[in-house]
Design a protein around this motif. Sequence first.
Motif, short mmCIF file in Angstrom:
data_model
loop_
_atom_site.label_atom_id
_atom_site.label_comp_id
_atom_site.label_asym_id
_atom_site.label_seq_id
_atom_site.Cartn_x
_atom_site.Cartn_y
_atom_site.Cartn_z
N TYR A 373 0.70 -1.05 -0.08
CA TYR A 373 -0.08 -0.08 -0.16
C TYR A 373 0.89 1.27 -0.11
O TYR A 373 1.83 1.38 0.84
CB TYR A 373 -0.82 0.07 1.08
CG TYR A 373 -2.12 0.49 1.24
CD1 TYR A 373 -3.41 -0.32 1.26
CD2 TYR A 373 -2.56 1.90 0.96
CE1 TYR A 373 -4.72 0.40 1.13
CE2 TYR A 373 -3.58 2.49 0.90
CZ TYR A 373 -4.61 1.48 1.02
OH TYR A 373 -6.16 2.13 0.89
N CYS A 374 0.57 2.14 -0.80
CA CYS A 374 1.22 3.57 -0.70
C CYS A 374 0.43 4.59 -0.83
O CYS A 374 -0.63 4.54 -1.29
CB CYS A 374 2.33 3.66 -1.97
SG CYS A 374 1.48 3.45 -3.45
N VAL A 375 0.82 5.44 -0.04
CA VAL A 375 -0.02 6.82 0.33
C VAL A 375 0.87 8.02 0.14
O VAL A 375 2.09 8.12 0.53
CB VAL A 375 -0.52 6.68 1.99
CG1 VAL A 375 -1.50 7.83 2.09
CG2 VAL A 375 -1.17 5.37 2.26
N PHE A 376 0.18 8.94 -0.53
CA PHE A 376 0.83 10.28 -0.63
C PHE A 376 0.18 11.28 -0.18
O PHE A 376 -1.16 11.52 -0.59
CB PHE A 376 1.25 10.55 -2.10
CG PHE A 376 2.05 9.62 -2.67
CD1 PHE A 376 3.34 9.75 -2.73
CD2 PHE A 376 1.55 8.38 -3.26
CE1 PHE A 376 4.46 8.88 -3.30
CE2 PHE A 376 2.23 7.32 -3.79
CZ PHE A 376 3.86 7.68 -4.01
N PHE A 377 0.66 12.30 0.86
CA PHE A 377 -0.05 13.44 1.22
C PHE A 377 0.54 14.65 0.82
O PHE A 377 1.81 14.87 1.32
CB PHE A 377 -0.18 13.44 2.88
CG PHE A 377 -0.92 12.34 3.52
CD1 PHE A 377 -2.18 11.71 2.96
CD2 PHE A 377 -0.75 11.78 4.94
CE1 PHE A 377 -2.99 10.87 3.54
CE2 PHE A 377 -1.25 10.76 5.55
CZ PHE A 377 -2.44 10.27 4.84
N LEU A 378 0.01 15.42 0.07
CA LEU A 378 0.68 16.60 -0.60
C LEU A 378 0.13 17.60 -0.08
O LEU A 378 -1.13 18.26 -0.67
CB LEU A 378 0.64 16.36 -1.83
CG LEU A 378 1.06 15.15 -2.73
CD1 LEU A 378 0.53 14.97 -4.06
CD2 LEU A 378 2.49 15.03 -2.27
N ASP A 379 0.65 18.57 0.94
CA ASP A 379 0.33 19.81 1.29
C ASP A 379 1.19 21.01 0.49
O ASP A 379 1.89 21.62 1.09
CB ASP A 379 0.39 19.91 2.80
CG ASP A 379 -0.39 21.22 3.39
OD1 ASP A 379 -1.05 21.90 2.46
OD2 ASP A 379 -0.58 21.08 4.51
N ALA A 380 0.99 20.66 -0.77
CA ALA A 380 1.71 21.55 -1.73
C ALA A 380 0.98 22.69 -2.31
O ALA A 380 -0.18 22.84 -1.86
CB ALA A 380 2.31 20.69 -2.88
N CYS A 381 1.62 23.26 -3.20
CA CYS A 381 0.88 24.62 -3.90
C CYS A 381 0.27 25.53 -2.99
O CYS A 381 -0.98 26.07 -3.06
CB CYS A 381 -0.39 24.11 -4.68
SG CYS A 381 0.18 22.50 -5.88
N ALA A 430 -3.78 12.02 -1.53
CA ALA A 430 -4.66 12.89 -0.99
C ALA A 430 -3.85 14.32 -1.11
O ALA A 430 -2.60 14.54 -0.68
CB ALA A 430 -4.90 12.77 0.51
N MET A 431 -4.46 15.37 -1.72
CA MET A 431 -3.93 16.60 -1.91
C MET A 431 -4.68 17.76 -1.22
O MET A 431 -5.79 17.73 -1.03
CB MET A 431 -3.86 16.97 -3.51
CG MET A 431 -3.17 15.80 -4.24
SD MET A 431 -3.28 16.27 -6.11
CE MET A 431 -4.90 16.11 -6.49
N ALA A 432 -4.01 18.73 -0.79
CA ALA A 432 -4.27 19.73 0.07
C ALA A 432 -5.44 20.49 -0.90
O ALA A 432 -6.43 21.27 -0.04
CB ALA A 432 -3.32 20.78 0.27
N ASP A 489 -8.86 14.04 -3.44
CA ASP A 489 -8.23 12.36 -3.15
C ASP A 489 -8.27 11.95 -4.48
O ASP A 489 -9.41 11.95 -5.32
CB ASP A 489 -8.85 11.58 -2.13
CG ASP A 489 -8.91 12.30 -0.81
OD1 ASP A 489 -8.09 13.26 -0.79
OD2 ASP A 489 -9.31 11.73 0.00
N ILE A 490 -7.40 11.01 -4.87
CA ILE A 490 -7.15 10.12 -5.88
C ILE A 490 -7.11 8.64 -5.16
O ILE A 490 -6.05 8.53 -4.57
CB ILE A 490 -6.26 10.39 -6.83
CG1 ILE A 490 -6.12 11.89 -7.41
CG2 ILE A 490 -6.05 9.41 -8.12
CD1 ILE A 490 -5.10 12.30 -8.35
N ASP A 491 -8.22 7.79 -5.13
CA ASP A 491 -8.16 6.73 -4.78
C ASP A 491 -7.98 5.41 -5.98
O ASP A 491 -8.88 5.22 -6.70
CB ASP A 491 -9.58 6.42 -4.05
CG ASP A 491 -9.53 4.96 -3.34
OD1 ASP A 491 -8.62 4.31 -3.49
OD2 ASP A 491 -10.46 4.78 -2.61
N ARG A 492 -6.90 5.00 -5.95
CA ARG A 492 -6.46 3.92 -6.87
C ARG A 492 -5.77 2.63 -6.04
O ARG A 492 -5.27 2.19 -5.97
CB ARG A 492 -5.43 4.24 -7.86
CG ARG A 492 -5.62 5.55 -8.80
CD ARG A 492 -6.55 5.10 -9.67
NE ARG A 492 -6.02 4.19 -10.71
CZ ARG A 492 -6.74 3.50 -11.56
NH1 ARG A 492 -8.01 3.57 -11.81
NH2 ARG A 492 -6.11 2.36 -12.35
#
Length: 499
Positions: A373-381, A430-432, A489-492
């Motif tokens: 399982y891989c998860v990315f939290f991106l509090d970017a931009c 998951a993106m901010a 979120d992008i749930d793949r």
Amino acid sequence: MVIFPLPRLLFFAFFIGTAINAWSQGSVLELITKADNELDAGKAEKLYSDILEINPNLPEAFCGRAIVRSKQEKWATALEDIDQAVALNRSESKYFAQRAYIQVQIAGYARALRDYQHAIELSPTRADYYSGLSYCQHKLGRYEEAEQTAQKGIDLDPKSPYSYRNRGRARLQKGKIEAAESDFNRSIALSHRQPWRLWSDLGDASFKKGQWKKAKESYEKSLQLKAEYPDALVGLQEVNKKMLGIKPPSSTFSGKRVALLIGNSSYRYINDLDGQPINDATQMEIKLKTLGFRTTLTKDVTYLQLMESLQKFYQQAKDADVVLVFYAGHGMEYRGGNYLLPINVHITSDSLDLTSVALNSLIDQVQLQNPQYCVFFLDACRTEPPVEPISSRVQDAFKEFKQVADSLLRGHRGFKVVEVENRVKNCYIAMATAPNTTAQNGPRTNGYFTEGLLKYLQKGKRLDDALREVRSYVRAETQKAGSLQMPEDIDRTSEILIL
């Protein structure tokens, strides 16, 4: 004892040296022929190594060894070999093409793109080079370029299936669904070596059209050809959810959990973020430790430091149950692709993709480590990053740079839609904030998105439920502040993660 005159001795020395050199060259040619024809990759690698012992400056031998090492997935040493071949002979297109191929395998799409371009400059009639270039352009979000490049490959070789697939994938992202389907079917008819990819592509096309039954049939055909193909597995899960309301199974994935946290704030040439991303990464590290993660925290990293941290993390992530990457700092869309920006980034038209981290490359490189399982939290931009008033510090030196940077940043707001190609069965991003918008620094210690993560990520809770609460929290808090921010979120995934 016979004593020869000096001229005759020199003649004998020359004759013997010439004979030895001729024998050596003949021996090398024989070994190269033998290595080229050797079917066993390990034995071929040994032969090429023997050749390089005789002549350590032979680019053909470095290239040959790079090829057989690639077949054994020895990507690091293969890349070293092909770098040597290119350094010894920059006029040979196949060296650049082979290096591009290796870079693609390790998700180094920006550098692969440059190498395919060099290969095409040297050999402009090679259709396979255009196909490779089109693939890289697609992975970097340059769909218009990818379609045009694939068309050039088709014009050069209309019977090759690979450019048709690349053109179809670009068309699918541009919304040309029927044209994409035609390309995928043409690629299958031309005997693409990996037809399961095409059937999964056809499933994606049908899914975009809302044709659930047809999408299901295509995904199932893909899985018949290659069981456990991740893209088709995830696609089929999505179809079953749409058609039958079937929920995916859940698991704690309670074995090895590793996390990399990156907080970038003190930017040198674009707006500083007042330390908040470092607060975010630091407090998220504490939170993730309570959820069973072994963590690595990096703060205010340059490009080289960031790449070094990532390479070390990939080693830690191999075969992990859960791999998580948290990023807080500047991010932006550039020429169609999404990039995470190190603190020393120079925003120029020629180098940003080589001095920043392409998000798609990061996602693919993490997946290549084969986690469950891989998860990315991106509090970017965080904001649209305008260039600092550098000219006040150095009156003339950066005027031209500032003009270029200003023109590039104008209109680049946040990330584009993120496209995920599954290499493992579970990948969650998951993106901010939503595409083409920016996130805000929060009024307290953390950004709004990280505040939500810290509040709702709790042991025993489902990841998707927690992130649903995060989205609601961020919308409510930012709406009160007068600047609505909509996380996305992008749930793949084919399974649900229990934290």
